[in-house]
Design an enzyme around this catalytic site. Sequence first.
Site, PDB file in Angstrom:
ATOM      1  CE  LYS A 102      -4.445   1.202   1.998  1.00 26.67           C
ATOM      2  NZ  LYS A 102      -5.115   1.199   3.712  1.00 26.67           N
TER       3      LYS A 102
HETATM    4  C1  E4P Z   1      -8.068   2.111   3.597  1.00 21.21           C
HETATM    5  O1  E4P Z   1      -7.886   1.068   3.101  1.00 21.21           O
HETATM    6  C2  E4P Z   1      -7.690   2.443   4.693  1.00 21.21           C
HETATM    7  O2  E4P Z   1      -7.320   2.010   6.300  1.00 21.21           O
HETATM    8  C3  E4P Z   1      -9.478   3.035   5.635  1.00 21.21           C
HETATM    9  O3  E4P Z   1     -10.174   2.863   4.677  1.00 21.21           O
HETATM   10  C4  E4P Z   1      -8.304   5.049   5.741  1.00 21.21           C
HETATM   11  O4  E4P Z   1     -10.100   5.156   6.288  1.00 21.21           O
HETATM   12  P1  E4P Z   1     -10.623   5.717   7.544  1.00 21.21           P
HETATM   13  O5  E4P Z   1      -8.987   5.724   8.307  1.00 21.21           O
HETATM   14  O6  E4P Z   1     -11.023   7.452   7.408  1.00 21.21           O
HETATM   15  O7  E4P Z   1     -11.615   4.637   7.913  1.00 21.21           O
END
Ligand code: E4P
Length: 215
Positions: A83
């Site tokens: 990622k």
């Molecule tokens: C996606 O891969 C992220 O980990 C995640 O959805 C981040 O979003 P949030 O922290 O706003 O829930």
Amino acid sequence: MKIFIDSADVDKIREAWGWGIIDGCTTNPSHVAKTGRKHMEVYREILDIVDGPVSLETISLSAKEIVDEGRALAKLHKNVVVKVPVIREGLMAVKQLNSEGIKTNVTVTFSPLQAMLAAKCGATYISPFVGRLDAIGHNGMDCIKQIRTIYDNYAFETQILTAAVRHPLHVLEAALAGSDVITMAYEVLIQLYDHPLTDIGVDIFLKDWAKVPKA
Ligand code: E4P
């Protein structure tokens, strides 16, 4: 639409995996920090549980360091997806990792043009954060729809991974918009099962069944 769980909590991941509806997992540095555990320990446990793509996030800011981190993460398991934030150095790293056959998930994305650049660099997944867009008065789902159109117009193979999902309506809208994947917290997954008419319906059937003569 493939469903991923967005978490680093191995107990929740193990339970949700057992339901048979999960295809993969996404983590991020904030999720890992919440566990209070060493990241490698957590990553190895998730990779033991989930037989599908598992996104593990890089934290470097230069292309070279992101590539080094990505290569190391990819060595952990065949299911690792690296990622990478959608910064310029991140996209340079994605291009390199893609050329080495390493899968990537381009994250912290908020615009269809960022998604177009990620696709041009060969990203496997693009993660637009719909809930965070909604939170500042934008329509997160518009971003998903626009990315779908761009990717279809030019036959980009990058998969749209709707992220930062807050409630079941986001899941419905993402499915209708043609998102390839959606990732959500354990709590939202549970909400997908709930319907008051189902509870009432099952209750009526059981009460009526009790009136059926037995033997
Ligand atoms: C996606 O891969 C992220 O980990 C995640 O959805 C981040 O979003 P949030 O922290 O706003 O829930």
